[in-house]
Design a protein around this motif. Structure first.
Motif, short mmCIF file in Angstrom:
data_model
loop_
_atom_site.label_atom_id
_atom_site.label_comp_id
_atom_site.label_asym_id
_atom_site.label_seq_id
_atom_site.Cartn_x
_atom_site.Cartn_y
_atom_site.Cartn_z
N PRO A 164 0.81 -1.22 0.00
CA PRO A 164 0.00 0.00 0.00
C PRO A 164 0.85 1.27 0.00
O PRO A 164 0.46 2.28 -0.58
CB PRO A 164 -0.82 -0.13 1.29
N GLN A 165 2.02 1.21 0.67
CA GLN A 165 2.92 2.36 0.69
C GLN A 165 3.42 2.68 -0.73
O GLN A 165 3.52 3.85 -1.13
CB GLN A 165 4.09 2.09 1.63
N HIS A 166 3.77 1.64 -1.48
CA HIS A 166 4.23 1.81 -2.85
C HIS A 166 3.12 2.38 -3.72
O HIS A 166 3.30 3.38 -4.44
CB HIS A 166 4.70 0.46 -3.41
N LEU A 167 1.93 1.78 -3.65
CA LEU A 167 0.82 2.22 -4.49
C LEU A 167 0.33 3.61 -4.11
O LEU A 167 -0.20 4.34 -4.96
CB LEU A 167 -0.31 1.21 -4.42
N SER A 168 0.52 4.01 -2.85
CA SER A 168 0.17 5.37 -2.44
C SER A 168 1.02 6.38 -3.21
O SER A 168 0.53 7.44 -3.64
CB SER A 168 0.38 5.56 -0.94
N GLY A 169 2.31 6.07 -3.36
CA GLY A 169 3.20 6.95 -4.12
C GLY A 169 2.80 7.04 -5.59
O GLY A 169 2.84 8.11 -6.20
N GLU A 170 2.39 5.90 -6.17
CA GLU A 170 1.95 5.90 -7.56
C GLU A 170 0.65 6.69 -7.72
O GLU A 170 0.46 7.40 -8.71
CB GLU A 170 1.76 4.46 -8.05
N LEU A 171 -0.25 6.56 -6.75
CA LEU A 171 -1.49 7.32 -6.79
C LEU A 171 -1.21 8.82 -6.68
O LEU A 171 -1.84 9.63 -7.37
CB LEU A 171 -2.42 6.87 -5.66
N PHE A 172 -0.25 9.17 -5.84
CA PHE A 172 0.15 10.57 -5.70
C PHE A 172 0.65 11.11 -7.04
O PHE A 172 0.28 12.21 -7.47
CB PHE A 172 1.24 10.70 -4.64
N ASN A 173 1.51 10.33 -7.71
CA ASN A 173 2.04 10.77 -9.01
C ASN A 173 0.92 11.05 -10.01
O ASN A 173 0.95 12.05 -10.74
CB ASN A 173 2.98 9.71 -9.59
N ILE A 174 -0.07 10.18 -10.04
CA ILE A 174 -1.17 10.35 -10.99
C ILE A 174 -2.03 11.55 -10.63
O ILE A 174 -2.36 12.38 -11.49
CB ILE A 174 -2.02 9.06 -11.04
N LYS A 175 -2.37 11.68 -9.36
CA LYS A 175 -3.23 12.77 -8.93
C LYS A 175 -2.52 14.13 -9.00
O LYS A 175 -3.14 15.15 -9.33
CB LYS A 175 -3.69 12.54 -7.48
N ALA A 176 -1.22 14.13 -8.69
CA ALA A 176 -0.47 15.40 -8.64
C ALA A 176 0.19 15.75 -9.96
O ALA A 176 0.68 16.88 -10.13
CB ALA A 176 0.59 15.32 -7.55
#
Length: 324
Positions: A164-176
């Motif tokens: 989940p920590q890894h995918l949180s970073g990927e979600l941040f990249n997409i959203k930001a």
């Protein structure tokens, strides 16, 4: 012969009028194994042991925790999926991680929706976005601006591929709209060590894992990842409130049984699980680990699993992540 038939007929008639114990009334008649699909000491293990102890009291039989680690939780989950559907082998599932594995692992060894059925949710753990104090940003917009201005200067620490920590970073990249690359570690501990040392500047991790470092000033909390502010870190605003619409990440946990387990048994497990989660003893023990108890129905747990699988599957495709 006539008398024998008459007696058998009377016995049969009486049998039809006597109450027949249901599965739930008869269950359990021996100890129950609760498989935790990770090594001892982590959040899943701690939640499993707290819940198992309290449920043992309500069920009248011991609920024995058995750790079966491997493949990001898939080894233990697959073992339960193959077990007899009699209620005596259960899984304390890390629902978010299992949902991610459905999309990232080429052969996870089980299907979360087809091979297992939920007895209920156990709770969730919120995550926080933290930075090293050397990073001048104090808000999400400021951090996004820094990363976009110097894209080669920032990467984020991940506790492992597919976590989940890894995918949180990927979600941040997409959203930001950023391209911050992950630095993969074998666990949250080594990642946190490098974060505190300033080797990596940004990280998403569970609130319990970062809280002591935030209080000590060795890390700064930029945001939490829930819809509402976390009761365990109320001073940190959510990422959503800072402009990242739809940025919601929690690590969910639940009690699962092999598919085919009688509904009467899963209903009884749900009743005892919810009773345990509402007890002050369990609430206090879980609060120490940053866990928010979430009593639910099996249907509500199934709906949460469906949403997690869809959410992370879409993100994995959008981020171009490949199955292992």
């Amino acid at each position: 012969m006539f008398d024998r038939r008459l007696v058998m007929s009377v016995v049969a008639s009486l049998a039809l009028t006597l109450p027949i114990p249901s599965f739930a009334q008869a269950y359990p008649q021996k100890p129950i194994t609760l498989v935790v699909p990770y090594a001892p000491g982590g959040a899943t293990d701690i939640i499993g042991r707290v819940v198992a102890e309290e449920m043992s009291n309500g069920l009248g039989q011991r609920v024995v925790v058995e750790n079966r680690a491997g493949a990001g939780g898939s080894v233990g989950a697959a073992a339960v999926a193959r077990a007899q559907p009699d209620g005596y082998t259960l899984l304390l599932g890390a629902l978010t991680s299992h949902s991610i594995n459905m999309g990232l692992q080429a052969k996870p060894g089980f299907d979360l929706k087809k091979d297992l059925i939920p007895a209920g949710l156990a709770g969730n753990v919120g995550l926080a976005l933290v930075v090293h104090p050397s990073v001048p940003a104090k808000t999400v917009p400021e951090l996004i601006a820094l990363i976009k201005a110097s894209p080669d200067s920032y990467s984020y620490a991940s506790s492992g591929q597919g976590s989940p920590q890894h995918l949180s970073g990927e979600l941040f990249n997409i959203k930001a709209g950023t391209r911050m690359p992950p630095v993969q570690y074998r666990g949250s501990g080594p990642a946190m060590t490098d974060m505190v040392a300033g080797q990596v500047k940004v990280m998403f991790d569970t609130i319990p894992a970062v809280l002591q470092h935030v209080k000590a000033g060795s890390l700064r909390a930029i945001a939490t990842t829930g819809v509402e502010p976390s009761p365990f870190m109320p001073e940190a605003p959510t990422a959503i409130s800072q402009g990242l619409a739809g940025f919601e990440v929690s690590s969910w946990f639940g009690l699962l049984a092999p598919a085919g387990t009688p509904q009467a048994i899963t209903d009884k497990l749900n009743m005892e699980l919810n009773k345990a989660l509402r007890s002050s003893k369990v609430k206090e023990a879980l609060a120490l680990q940053g866990v928010d108890p979430k009593p639910s129905t099996p249907a509500e747990a199934a709906k949460l699993i469906d949403s997690e699988i869809a959410k992370w599957g879409d993100l994995i495709k959008a981020a171009g992540l490949k199955a292992e």
